[in-house]
Every structure is written in C-alpha cells, then in structure tokens.
Design a protein around this motif. Structure first.
Motif, PDB file in Angstrom:
ATOM      1  N   ARG A 177       0.759  -1.263  -0.032  1.00 42.08           N
ATOM      2  CA  ARG A 177       0.050   0.111  -0.155  1.00 42.08           C
ATOM      3  C   ARG A 177       0.717   1.123   0.043  1.00 42.08           C
ATOM      4  O   ARG A 177       0.577   2.272  -0.605  1.00 42.08           O
ATOM      5  N   ILE A 178       1.900   1.072   0.681  1.00 45.80           N
ATOM      6  CA  ILE A 178       3.034   2.407   0.680  1.00 45.80           C
ATOM      7  C   ILE A 178       3.518   2.725  -0.927  1.00 45.80           C
ATOM      8  O   ILE A 178       3.279   3.718  -1.318  1.00 45.80           O
ATOM      9  N   ALA A 179       3.648   1.423  -1.724  1.00 44.48           N
ATOM     10  CA  ALA A 179       4.164   1.729  -2.912  1.00 44.48           C
ATOM     11  C   ALA A 179       3.057   1.881  -3.941  1.00 44.48           C
ATOM     12  O   ALA A 179       3.320   2.871  -4.770  1.00 44.48           O
ATOM     13  N   ARG A 180       1.923   1.570  -3.899  1.00 49.33           N
ATOM     14  CA  ARG A 180       0.811   1.758  -4.725  1.00 49.33           C
ATOM     15  C   ARG A 180       0.079   2.888  -4.379  1.00 49.33           C
ATOM     16  O   ARG A 180      -0.411   3.690  -5.331  1.00 49.33           O
ATOM     17  N   GLY A 181      -0.167   3.504  -2.951  1.00 47.58           N
ATOM     18  CA  GLY A 181      -1.133   4.368  -2.428  1.00 47.58           C
ATOM     19  C   GLY A 181      -1.244   5.454  -3.423  1.00 47.58           C
ATOM     20  O   GLY A 181      -0.265   6.174  -3.733  1.00 47.58           O
ATOM     21  N   PRO A 182      -2.522   5.817  -3.926  1.00 43.43           N
ATOM     22  CA  PRO A 182      -2.702   6.764  -4.724  1.00 43.43           C
ATOM     23  C   PRO A 182      -2.310   8.141  -4.311  1.00 43.43           C
ATOM     24  O   PRO A 182      -2.085   8.977  -5.067  1.00 43.43           O
ATOM     25  N   SER A 183      -2.610   8.279  -2.826  1.00 45.62           N
ATOM     26  CA  SER A 183      -2.109   9.703  -2.528  1.00 45.62           C
ATOM     27  C   SER A 183      -1.235   9.686  -1.230  1.00 45.62           C
ATOM     28  O   SER A 183      -0.908   8.517  -0.792  1.00 45.62           O
ATOM     29  N   LEU A 184      -0.845  10.843  -1.167  1.00 42.52           N
ATOM     30  CA  LEU A 184       0.329  10.837   0.060  1.00 42.52           C
ATOM     31  C   LEU A 184      -0.306  10.458   1.523  1.00 42.52           C
ATOM     32  O   LEU A 184       0.395   9.616   2.353  1.00 42.52           O
ATOM     33  N   LEU A 185      -1.370  10.753   1.855  1.00 40.51           N
ATOM     34  CA  LEU A 185      -2.193  10.241   3.119  1.00 40.51           C
ATOM     35  C   LEU A 185      -2.300   8.956   3.332  1.00 40.51           C
ATOM     36  O   LEU A 185      -2.219   8.102   4.276  1.00 40.51           O
ATOM     37  N   ASP A 186      -2.507   8.122   2.028  1.00 43.46           N
ATOM     38  CA  ASP A 186      -2.561   6.623   2.041  1.00 43.46           C
ATOM     39  C   ASP A 186      -1.606   6.206   2.410  1.00 43.46           C
ATOM     40  O   ASP A 186      -1.292   5.248   3.196  1.00 43.46           O
ATOM     41  N   ARG A 187      -0.181   6.656   2.010  1.00 43.20           N
ATOM     42  CA  ARG A 187       1.007   6.048   2.335  1.00 43.20           C
ATOM     43  C   ARG A 187       1.373   6.351   3.642  1.00 43.20           C
ATOM     44  O   ARG A 187       1.986   5.455   4.303  1.00 43.20           O
ATOM     45  N   VAL A 188       1.058   7.602   4.262  1.00 42.88           N
ATOM     46  CA  VAL A 188       1.096   7.975   5.635  1.00 42.88           C
ATOM     47  C   VAL A 188       0.688   6.708   6.548  1.00 42.88           C
ATOM     48  O   VAL A 188       1.054   6.279   7.673  1.00 42.88           O
ATOM     49  N   LEU A 189      -0.750   6.618   6.218  1.00 37.15           N
ATOM     50  CA  LEU A 189      -1.402   5.780   6.748  1.00 37.15           C
ATOM     51  C   LEU A 189      -0.910   4.136   6.998  1.00 37.15           C
ATOM     52  O   LEU A 189      -0.874   3.514   8.065  1.00 37.15           O
ATOM     53  N   ALA A 190      -0.583   3.713   5.695  1.00 31.38           N
ATOM     54  CA  ALA A 190       0.233   2.566   5.759  1.00 31.38           C
ATOM     55  C   ALA A 190       1.491   2.631   6.565  1.00 31.38           C
ATOM     56  O   ALA A 190       1.906   1.452   7.026  1.00 31.38           O
ATOM     57  N   ALA A 191       2.286   3.561   6.399  1.00 34.64           N
ATOM     58  CA  ALA A 191       3.514   3.786   7.301  1.00 34.64           C
ATOM     59  C   ALA A 191       3.209   3.274   8.841  1.00 34.64           C
ATOM     60  O   ALA A 191       3.848   2.731   9.487  1.00 34.64           O
ATOM     61  N   ASP A 192       1.937   4.204   9.145  1.00 37.09           N
ATOM     62  CA  ASP A 192       1.550   4.073  10.650  1.00 37.09           C
ATOM     63  C   ASP A 192       1.134   2.665  10.998  1.00 37.09           C
ATOM     64  O   ASP A 192       1.620   1.918  11.931  1.00 37.09           O
TER      65      ASP A 192
ATOM     66  N   PRO B 201     -11.805   0.869  -0.466  1.00 33.94           N
ATOM     67  CA  PRO B 201     -11.787   1.734  -1.471  1.00 33.94           C
ATOM     68  C   PRO B 201     -11.152   3.216  -1.337  1.00 33.94           C
ATOM     69  O   PRO B 201     -10.720   3.754  -2.138  1.00 33.94           O
ATOM     70  N   ASP B 202     -11.313   3.614  -0.128  1.00 31.26           N
ATOM     71  CA  ASP B 202     -10.898   5.145   0.024  1.00 31.26           C
ATOM     72  C   ASP B 202     -10.194   5.262   1.217  1.00 31.26           C
ATOM     73  O   ASP B 202     -10.082   4.655   2.249  1.00 31.26           O
ATOM     74  N   LEU B 203      -9.672   6.557   1.629  1.00 32.90           N
ATOM     75  CA  LEU B 203      -8.752   6.819   2.748  1.00 32.90           C
ATOM     76  C   LEU B 203      -9.652   6.619   4.249  1.00 32.90           C
ATOM     77  O   LEU B 203      -9.022   5.942   4.890  1.00 32.90           O
ATOM     78  N   MET B 204     -10.816   6.925   4.247  1.00 27.16           N
ATOM     79  CA  MET B 204     -11.710   6.875   5.416  1.00 27.16           C
ATOM     80  C   MET B 204     -11.967   5.502   5.864  1.00 27.16           C
ATOM     81  O   MET B 204     -11.665   5.293   6.829  1.00 27.16           O
TER      82      MET B 204
ATOM     83  N   GLY C 136      -7.497  14.481   4.689  1.00 24.04           N
ATOM     84  CA  GLY C 136      -8.002  13.635   3.640  1.00 24.04           C
ATOM     85  C   GLY C 136      -9.333  14.360   3.480  1.00 24.04           C
ATOM     86  O   GLY C 136      -9.759  14.509   2.195  1.00 24.04           O
ATOM     87  N   TYR C 137     -10.180  14.883   4.128  1.00 23.70           N
ATOM     88  CA  TYR C 137     -11.581  15.492   3.820  1.00 23.70           C
ATOM     89  C   TYR C 137     -11.405  16.773   3.172  1.00 23.70           C
ATOM     90  O   TYR C 137     -11.935  16.986   2.122  1.00 23.70           O
TER      91      TYR C 137
END
Lengths: 92, 138
Positions: free
Chosen positions: A23-38, B38-41, B97-98
């Motif tokens: 998920r860190i490698a693919r994550g579409p946004s920066l926040l997804d990557r931060v969350l996966a790093a957490d 599917p999404d961040l939340m 994210g929001y």
C-alpha cells in the motif's frame, strides 16, 4: 506450543507487513502512504512485543513505550503540510 | 484447595498464546483492509485495529508470560500513551483527507462536516475581502 505460536504470528506479521508495504508503494495519495506507514509501525511494535513474550525478556520494552509515545508525530506533520499545500490552488 | 502450579502455568501460557495469535491476526486484518478498502476513510477504520486492540493483546501477553507484577504499570503506560496519541494522528489525517477530497462522497452515509467547512471557507473569504478593501482605501 510457543514454537507453533511463534510460527503463526511470524507468518501473519510478515504477510501484514508485505500488505502495508504494497500500500505504501501503490497508494494513490500521500495520506494513504502515511496511513500505511503508521500500520507498518504498529506491526513492528507487535513483532517486538511477541519477541518479548515468547523469549521472556524485557529488552524491547522501552522501545515499545517510545514508539507508542512519539510514533504519531510523523503522520501529524505530514497531514498538516499536505493540507496546506493542496488547499491553496483550489480556493477561488 | 489451590490448583496445581503446573495447571496454572499451562492456563496462563494458553491464554497468552491465544492473545498473541489474535493480536498478530489484527495486524493481518489491518493490512487486508488497507489493500482492499476503496478510500482513505475506510482504510483509516482498518488501520486502527492493530494500533489499539492488537497492541493491548500483545502487551497483555507480555505481562502474562513474564509473571512479574512490576511490568504491568510500564505496559499500562505504553498502552495509555498509544490511546492518547492515536486519535491525534487519526484526526489530522482524516481532516487533511477530507479537505483535500480524498474520499468517495457517494460512500458516505452522512456528511456532517460539509456545512461547517463551507461556512469556514466563506468566512475566510469575506475577511480576506475586507482586508483587501481596507488596504486599497488606505
């Protein structure tokens, strides 16, 4: 019994870490990557705890406490700056 | 009478083994959720499982395996600080994210933040306009 537990938890944590890294490698946004790093940090803490419990020592205890105290600073910082940067151009 | 010490040991071992396996499966569930939601939340929903319940189970298994009393306050400190700091980072990530629209609006059942954000943006725009007017008048 502890050998079996160690094998099971090692397999589960390895698969979990692989998923978080994907998920860190693919994550579409920066926040997804931060969350996966957490999540990866939480998996690391889980591995340290299992090492302590199976081998009955306390060498990692302070590391676990430190992770739980200061582990949130990175994601807070990144979330703060990503909010500032993306908001400016979208404002009319 | 008191049960045999070996029986107590076996029971404590079994409980801590179950805690360890379930705690590791929490991490696995979080990774599966990260990959499939599917999404961040909704990914944030999955990510909290190993951070709170998984850490609790594993710290409890450490305390059960060591069989000393003085480790429990330290483990409690670790868990309480995790409980205090995880909501902070989740709040910041969710807010960012929001506001940067990393979410699927059609998946939300209720959006109570939209009116507040619109009002704050309007107020900020008006105060900016007022400042601009003052500056040109001066």
């Amino acid at each position: 019994m502890m050998g079996l537990v160690l094998t099971l938890t090692a397999v589960a944590l390895a698969l979990a870490a692989a998923g978080a890294i994907i998920r860190i490698a693919r994550g579409p946004s920066l926040l997804d990557r931060v969350l996966a790093a957490d999540v990866l940090l939480a998996i690391l803490g889980a591995a340290l705890c299992i090492d302590m419990a199976v081998n009955r020592h306390l060498n990692n205890l302070m590391l676990v406490v430190a992770i739980s105290i200061i582990g949130f600073i990175g994601s807070v910082t990144v979330a703060r700056f990503v909010a500032d940067r993306r908001e400016q151009p979208s404002e009319p | 009478m008191n049960p045999e010490p070996n029986t107590v040991d076996a029971v404590i071992d079994a409980v801590s083994a179950v805690f360890m396996v379930v705690g590791a499966l929490m991490s696995l569930a979080a990774a599966i959720g990260l990959l499939r939601f599917p999404d961040l939340m909704s990914r944030m929903h999955a990510a909290t499982k190993p951070q709170v319940l998984g850490l609790f189970l594993l710290l409890a298994s450490v305390g059960l395996q060591l069989r000393t009393w003085w480790v429990w306050p330290v483990l409690l400190v670790a868990w309480i600080f995790q409980l205090l700091t995880v909501p902070v980072s989740a709040h910041m990530v969710g807010r960012a994210g929001y506001r940067t629209k990393h979410l699927h609006k059609e998946l939300l059942s209720k959006d109570e933040l939209e009116a507040v954000v619109q009002k704050a943006a309007k107020a900020a725009r008006e105060s900016e306009a007022d400042d601009g007017g003052n500056r040109t008048a001066r």
